[in-house]
Scaffold this active site. Structure first.
Site, short mmCIF file in Angstrom:
data_model
loop_
_atom_site.label_atom_id
_atom_site.label_comp_id
_atom_site.label_asym_id
_atom_site.label_seq_id
_atom_site.Cartn_x
_atom_site.Cartn_y
_atom_site.Cartn_z
N ASP A 1 0.86 -1.17 0.00
CA ASP A 1 0.00 0.00 0.00
C ASP A 1 0.90 1.24 0.00
OD1 ASP A 1 -2.33 1.63 0.41
OD2 ASP A 1 -1.73 1.80 2.50
N ASP B 1 -1.66 -0.59 6.09
CA ASP B 1 -1.88 -0.01 7.42
C ASP B 1 -3.35 0.27 7.71
OD1 ASP B 1 -2.24 2.07 5.59
OD2 ASP B 1 -1.52 3.59 6.99
N ASP C 1 -6.82 -2.35 3.58
CA ASP C 1 -5.77 -3.32 3.24
C ASP C 1 -6.03 -4.70 3.85
OD1 ASP C 1 -4.19 -1.33 1.92
OD2 ASP C 1 -3.56 -0.62 3.89
#
Length: 997
Positions: free
Chosen positions: A386, A646, A650
């Site tokens: 990410d 985070d 995700d």
């Protein structure tokens, strides 16, 4: 020309001001610019393509997103579809809907601890040992002999130790769904019976009217009916780095945070049907999937089972018919093969190795929540990451190297004036980053007296400050905001050339993913701070972006050096993703998320979506389902895939990936779904974790070769001795060998090995080839010793030793011969580990002190047993020191050539296997066949039997009423369509249950 902000450029009106008004207007129309503001494209709300007079919609209509979508239809249709109004629901109707839709929370499935413990005894290796235990206690009964209690107790002890370790690890793992549930807001403000009340957020239902303000967490997915200067931080859900402004009619996601303003809205979905809930469902959907290590264990276990089964069958068809073995003697020989051949402690040894490795990784601030992920991390070939909060800081910053200036001020002056036009308290994200760019935030109000401040609002789209400069006493005004708005205010220096230059600069920023913020300045020639100034002039253009973490570039470089491909997968916009990729040296060959649905364009160089995914440096604008799909496709191509993130957005991909890694500061949802949680900022820990995992992998590979070799050595050796001499070795002594061997091998978890520079993989053909070569050689060492003892008097003549029966009275089942064979097998079998752990000569690679000391202790114990044990029930008798010395010398002589066998294998068989594998990979690359083909159903079932989470036990638990409620099941087809599950669920339920109010 001075760069002091106090000094203003003395210039007359712009050139165009001298033209006649009609010509000015004409020129203005010609030159009207549309400056690209770096924001989201706004889609207009549509009407539901159904007859809204009849609310009872058919299921097929509700599943057609083109007809009904509560997220995008006009707000009036939302109220009609959900049968509610802005006055809220009545208490009775809310209670009715609560029964229909369920509570606004995510339910976690609890597993019965007893069944969970039993699940660790459910794999083929354990089945064979459990069968051996039953043979020892049930079938070994008769012929005036008691059951083999000693063997039974020893086998059960091994089983319980193995299951106990696994159970402890499993119960300590975090529950991802529970973490997601805990992230929901516990309280909500809802309108019931025409009055606003604070209720439990779990009691919210579709159709409820709710309100929230700055600092509140949005309690459910809703559509706004009233929004006053609302800004929502949904980075943890969608990955967007900037807070998103919301207006009437917009949707807000459950779990996002209100950063500015206040709003009212109507709830359109709750609990598992929210955007947040869909992520939770994706997280839990693969609980029964077979892990990579379980698949490897299955194949190693199958090798051992086939080897044992073959020789057990041969013993049954040879010993009983040909040699007329008694029932009990035949069972004892079979037990020897079962107990000695099955590497029952293999899961335990590997678990201990992984557990110790997890402790070592913790020293590098990496907490392992799923212990088998360590082994998978060693083989990871692709790392998907990410962007927001992972590769970047998730903290907006002014890129001072790109600041554009248009007036008499320097870049530092522009930032200072922009800071004047920013709030110093209750800041939004933009004001915070501007003030934060100053060397000292106090400068934002130093030397000036604030007279008037206009905060940002969605209409004006700018901030403005009027202040008195204390040094000169003059009134001045500064404004900052959207480029198009600011340039329209600039009557003092706006020219065609300036607009051309500004347009080019804004376009440059936009293509680089930088958000443009224009700054303008004017002076007031009077003392009325509310009066008009002498005209704004454009003085600068600031570039705002989310900067990469300090160590991210080095981490990516290190990962690439370790043979790992890195891909960015972000919810942010494509231009932002490309700019971040360029800054990190990751590349900017990235695609928008729509290609995941549409596939490659006709005529492109890609034949399939899989090719695009492999070629891409990253993807932008993705949602949780996209990230999940990308990881799944990479796995389907034969890659072990790691994912870092985070946020709650995700969580599905973190759960699906072979190794999910939650970075420092991650949400509870991400930490719960991840296999490894980092506890310090940055990604450098990942490189330490990869190197550490490869060390652990080498230890496990060394043990796998050892375990398979010992299986071959035991089953072939004792089967041949039984066929040749009717040699009946006592099963209990094989159990002693197994216990001592496993106790020593546990120290492999701290052995000294070097990590590889490329991703590791289990080449099982190599492992089995080494195992067969070592096993047959060690078998030969034992058979040769027995032959010399039984067929010659060599040892008696040379060393003056003898067996109990004396010269000329030798028998194959002499109790002292049993002890001799026990000691010889115990010593050289354990010594084999020094050969399997090294790549060169065994003495060139120093083992850990723990392994060497454990080996010495085990051999001392074995020698003491040989010298003093007179255990009649096991058919053994102590031997003299002379025999012990002979066995030690014999083993040393046979041990030394083992290294040469290893080198010979590398030069012949292993070289052939590697060349064949390389040819197969080249052929697969030419034919575009995935590296890993779809497995047969039988193979898949076999591998699943080694998984700690046993599907049939879970289903049995549910049927028996153990362990809690049902999990929410979602349509995977709909998830792949990225459709509106909220609309389908809410509309369908209400259609089946029309309002009675």
């Amino acid at each position: 020309m001075s760069s002091d902000p106090a000094i203003v450029k003395e210039a007359g009106p712009a050139v165009e001001d001298s033209k006649p008004p009609s010509i000015q207007e004409e020129d203005h129309e010609k030159k009207k610019r549309v400056y690209k503001d770096f924001g989201h494209d706004q889609e207009k709300a549509t009407h539901a393509k159904v007859d809204m007079k009849t609310i009872e919609l058919k299921a097929e209509d509700l599943y057609d997103k083109e007809k009904v979508d509560l997220e995008t239809i006009v707000i009036d249709d939302v109220f009609q579809l959900l049968q509610c109004s802005e006055e809220g629901l009545s208490g009775a109707e809310a209670a009715r809907r609560l029964e229909l839709f369920g509570p606004n929370k995510l339910e976690a499935e609890e597993q019965n601890p007893f069944l969970q413990f039993l699940s660790f005894m459910w794999n083929p290796l354990s089945w064979v040992m459990e069968g051996a235990a039953l043979v020892a206690i049930v079938l070994s009964n008769g012929e005036h002999r008691p059951p083999d209690w000693q063997d039974f107790v020893g086998i059960v002890l091994l089983l319980f130790i193995n299951s106990g370790i696994g159970f402890y690890e499993e119960r300590g793992a975090g529950n991802a769904v529970k973490a997601l549930m805990d992230s929901l807001a516990p309280k909500a403000k809802a309108k019931r019976d025409g009055k606003w009340n604070e209720i439990e957020s779990a009691d919210l239902v579709p159709g409820d009217m709710i309100s929230f303000k700055i600092g509140d967490i949005v309690p459910a997915d809703c559509r706004l009916t009233e929004a006053i200067n609302v800004s929502i931080d949904q980075a943890a859900l969608t990955g967007e780095s900037l807070p998103v402004g919301k207006k009437d009619g917009d949707q807000c996601f459950s779990g996002s945070t209100c950063k500015q303003g206040e709003a009212e809205g109507v709830v359109i979905s709750t609990g598992p049907n929210t955007f947040f809930g869909r992520a939770a469902t994706l997280v839990g959907q693969d609980d029964d999937s077979t892990g990579h290590l379980q698949a490897i264990l299955a194949q190693i276990g199958l090798f051992c089972l086939v080897s044992i089964g073959l020789f057990v069958f041969l013993e049954i068809v040879i010993l009983y018919p040909k040699f007329h073995y008694s029932y009990r003697d035949g069972l004892d020989n079979i037990l020897v093969l079962l107990i000695g051949g099955i590497p029952i402690a293999m899961p335990t040894v590997l678990s201990v190795t992984l557990a110790v490795g997890a402790q070592q990784l913790a020293k590098h601030k990496a907490i392992v929540t799923r212990i088998t992920a360590i082994e998978e991390l060693a083989g990871v070939t692709i790392l998907c990451s990410d962007k927001t909060g992972t590769l970047t800081t998730n903290k907006l910053t002014i890129d001072q190297s790109t600041i554009k200036t248009y007036g008499p001020f320097s870049a530092e002056d522009v930032i200072l004036l922009a800071a004047y036009a920013s709030r110093t308290e209750n800041q939004d994200a933009i004001d915070g980053c501007v003030v934060g760019s100053l060397s000292d935030p106090a400068k934002a109000r130093a030397g000036i007296k604030l007279l008037d401040f206009k905060p940002f609002n969605p209409v004006d789209k700018r901030t403005e400050i009027t202040y008195r400069e204390e040094s000169s006493g003059r009134l001045k005004r500064v404004t900052k905001g959207m480029t198009g708005i600011i340039i329209e205010l600039c009557s003092r220096n706006k020219t065609s050339e300036l607009e051309d230059r500004l347009e080019a600069d804004v376009e440059e920023f936009a293509t680089r993913g930088l958000r443009a913020l224009a700054v303008a300045y004017e002076e007031l020639d009077h003392d009325d701070h509310e009066g008009e100034g002498n005209g704004f002039e454009l003085i600068g253009l600031l570039a705002i972006f989310d900067p990469p973490r300090d160590d991210t570039k080095q981490t990516i470089d290190d990962a690439i050096a370790l043979g790992i491909k890195v891909k960015m997968v972000t919810g942010d916009q494509l231009a932002i993703a490309k700019e971040t990729g360029r800054r990190l040296g990751l590349g900017d060959h990235m695609y928008p998320s729509k290609v995941l649905k549409d596939g490659p364009e006709p005529g492109s160089r890609f034949n399939s979506l899989d090719e695009m995914i492999m070629d891409a440096d990253g993807f932008a604008g993705v949602f949780p389902e996209h990230k999940y799909e990308i990881v799944k496709r990479l796995q389907g191509l034969g890659h072990l895939c790691a994912m870092t993130g985070d946020g709650a957005n995700d969580a599905p991909a973190l759960s699906r990936a072979n190794v999910g890694i939650a970075v420092e500061g991650a949400t509870d949802a991400a930490r719960g779904a991840a296999d490894i949680v980092l506890t310090e900022p940055g990604l450098s820990t990942i490189v330490h974790a990869i190197k550490g995992s490869r060390i652990i992998f080498q230890r496990m590979r060394n043990y796998a070769i050892y375990a398979c070799a010992v299986t071959i050595r035991i089953v072939v050796c004792f089967a041949i001795l039984a066929f040749a001499y009717q040699f009946n070795f006592p099963p209990f002594m094989v159990l002693i060998i197994a216990l001592l061997n496993d106790g020593t091998i546990m120290t492999l978890s701290v052995d000294r090995v070097l990590p590889s520079n490329t991703p590791d993989s289990w080449d099982l053909m190599e492992i089995f080839a080494y195992a067969v070569a070592y096993g047959l050689y060690l078998t030969l060492s034992t058979i040769a010793l027995v032959i010399i003892i039984l067929e010659t008097d060599f040892f008696e003549r040379k060393f003056g030793v003898s067996l109990d029966n004396g010269p000329g009275q030798k028998t194959a089942n002499d109790y002292q011969l049993h002890m001799i064979v026990y000691l010889q097998v115990a010593i050289i079998s354990q010594a084999l580990i020094f050969v399997t752990r090294s790549h060169g000569f065994f003495f060139m690679e120093r083992p850990s002190a723990a392994l060497f000391i454990a080996f010495c202790i085990a051999q001392l114990v074995s020698s003491i047993i040989a010298a003093y044990a007179d255990w009649g029930f096991t058919k053994i008798h102590a031997i003299s020191g002379g025999w012990i010395g002979i066995i030690w010398v014999w083993n040393i002589v046979w041990f030394l050539p083992l290294d040469w066998i290893k080198f010979a294998m590398k030069a012949t068989v292993i070289k052939y296997l590697r060349n064949r594998k390389l040819r197969q990979q080249m052929e697969q690359a030419k034919s575009d066949v995935p590296l890993v083909r779809t497995q047969s159903r039988a193979a898949s079932i076999h591998e699943s039997l080694y998984s700690n989470r046993v599907g049939f036990l879970k289903r049995a638990a549910r049927k028996a009423g153990f362990g809690g409620g049902n999990r929410v099941k979602m349509s995977q087809n709909e998830l792949r369509r990225l459709g509106s599950l909220q609309a389908q669920h809410a509309g369908a339920t209400l259609a089946r249950n029309p309002s009675r109010v």
